[in-house]
Scaffold this motif. Structure first.
Motif, short mmCIF file in Angstrom:
data_model
loop_
_atom_site.label_atom_id
_atom_site.label_comp_id
_atom_site.label_asym_id
_atom_site.label_seq_id
_atom_site.Cartn_x
_atom_site.Cartn_y
_atom_site.Cartn_z
N GLN A 277 0.83 -1.21 0.00
CA GLN A 277 0.00 0.00 0.00
C GLN A 277 0.86 1.26 0.00
O GLN A 277 0.57 2.22 -0.70
CB GLN A 277 -0.94 0.01 1.21
N LYS A 278 1.93 1.24 0.79
CA LYS A 278 2.84 2.39 0.83
C LYS A 278 3.44 2.64 -0.55
O LYS A 278 3.50 3.78 -1.01
CB LYS A 278 3.96 2.15 1.85
N GLN A 279 3.87 1.55 -1.21
CA GLN A 279 4.51 1.71 -2.52
C GLN A 279 3.52 2.25 -3.55
O GLN A 279 3.85 3.12 -4.35
CB GLN A 279 5.10 0.38 -3.00
N VAL A 280 2.28 1.77 -3.50
CA VAL A 280 1.26 2.26 -4.44
C VAL A 280 1.01 3.76 -4.21
O VAL A 280 0.96 4.54 -5.17
CB VAL A 280 -0.06 1.45 -4.29
N LEU A 281 0.87 4.17 -2.96
CA LEU A 281 0.66 5.58 -2.66
C LEU A 281 1.84 6.43 -3.13
O LEU A 281 1.65 7.51 -3.71
CB LEU A 281 0.43 5.79 -1.16
N LEU A 282 3.05 5.95 -2.88
CA LEU A 282 4.24 6.69 -3.31
C LEU A 282 4.29 6.80 -4.83
O LEU A 282 4.65 7.85 -5.38
CB LEU A 282 5.51 6.03 -2.78
N ASP A 283 3.92 5.71 -5.53
CA ASP A 283 3.91 5.74 -7.00
C ASP A 283 2.89 6.74 -7.53
O ASP A 283 3.18 7.50 -8.46
CB ASP A 283 3.61 4.34 -7.55
N VAL A 284 1.69 6.76 -6.94
CA VAL A 284 0.66 7.70 -7.38
C VAL A 284 1.12 9.13 -7.12
O VAL A 284 1.01 10.00 -7.99
CB VAL A 284 -0.68 7.41 -6.66
N TYR A 285 1.64 9.38 -5.92
CA TYR A 285 2.12 10.71 -5.57
C TYR A 285 3.22 11.17 -6.54
O TYR A 285 3.19 12.29 -7.04
CB TYR A 285 2.63 10.71 -4.13
N ASN B 138 2.83 17.40 -12.86
CA ASN B 138 2.83 18.84 -12.59
C ASN B 138 4.11 19.52 -13.04
O ASN B 138 4.09 20.69 -13.40
CB ASN B 138 2.57 19.11 -11.10
N THR B 139 5.23 18.83 -13.03
CA THR B 139 6.48 19.46 -13.48
C THR B 139 6.56 19.53 -14.99
O THR B 139 7.28 20.35 -15.53
CB THR B 139 7.73 18.73 -12.93
N GLY C 264 -3.94 18.54 -15.57
CA GLY C 264 -5.13 17.70 -15.54
C GLY C 264 -6.31 18.40 -14.88
O GLY C 264 -7.32 17.78 -14.60
N ASP C 265 -6.20 19.69 -14.62
CA ASP C 265 -7.26 20.42 -13.94
C ASP C 265 -8.13 21.23 -14.91
O ASP C 265 -8.84 22.12 -14.50
CB ASP C 265 -6.66 21.38 -12.89
N ARG C 266 -8.06 20.91 -16.19
CA ARG C 266 -8.88 21.66 -17.15
C ARG C 266 -10.34 21.26 -16.99
O ARG C 266 -10.65 20.09 -16.77
CB ARG C 266 -8.41 21.35 -18.57
N PRO C 267 -11.24 22.23 -17.11
CA PRO C 267 -12.67 21.90 -17.01
C PRO C 267 -13.08 20.89 -18.08
O PRO C 267 -12.58 20.91 -19.19
CB PRO C 267 -13.38 23.23 -17.23
N VAL C 268 -14.00 20.03 -17.70
CA VAL C 268 -14.50 18.99 -18.60
C VAL C 268 -15.97 19.28 -18.84
O VAL C 268 -16.68 19.70 -17.93
CB VAL C 268 -14.32 17.60 -17.95
#
Length: 147
Positions: free
Chosen positions: A107-115, A122-123, A128-132
């Motif tokens: 679970q820790k690894q999955v969270l770290l991968d998503v983060y 973002n870099t 991904g925050d464009r209105p849909v």
């Protein structure tokens, strides 16, 4: 000349001791724990902890781990402050995930991968925050796909 170099190394080590001591004091004050309480929680003597906080002693990694437990913070955060470890990418959030006692290693690894994937996104400028259509952002897009 070598004596001058030795002196600057000694001063740098002393500065590290003061820095970690000041950091521990700040964390203790933030947690509203007395010196005596932290010493008891960490399993070290009151005078020894006082010397650490004043920069007179540089604690070992083991003592830092005990102090971190007493403060309920990541031992890794103290190691970074003490100059034992380098700051890991991801900072405090990654540290919190790694030290979470109620998560499995998977679970820790999955969270770290998503983060990390969000950070990479973002870099590169893709937020991904464009209105849909029919919604206000990624959550609405997900909701629309599921309907």
């Amino acid at each position: 000349m070598p004596q001058k170099l030795d002196k600057s190394i000694d001063e740098a080590v002393a500065d590290l001791g003061r820095d970690i001591g000041e950091y521990i004091r700040q964390q203790r004050n933030t947690a509203k724990i007395s010196l005596r309480q932290l010493a008891k929680l960490a399993g070290v003597s009151n005078p020894y902890l006082s010397q650490i906080e004043r920069g007179l002693r540089k604690p070992s990694a083991e003592i830092l781990q005990q102090i971190a437990k007493g403060l309920r913070i990541s031992a890794e955060a103290l190691y970074v402050e003490a100059g034992i470890l380098e700051q890991r990418e991801g900072g405090a959030l990654a540290d919190a995930i790694v030290t979470a006692p109620d998560l499995t290693e998977r679970q820790k690894q999955v969270l770290l991968d998503v983060y990390e994937s969000f950070r990479r996104e973002n870099t590169t400028g893709k937020t991904g925050d464009r209105p849909v259509a029919g919604g206000a952002g990624p959550a609405a897009a997900t909701q629309n796909k599921e309907e």
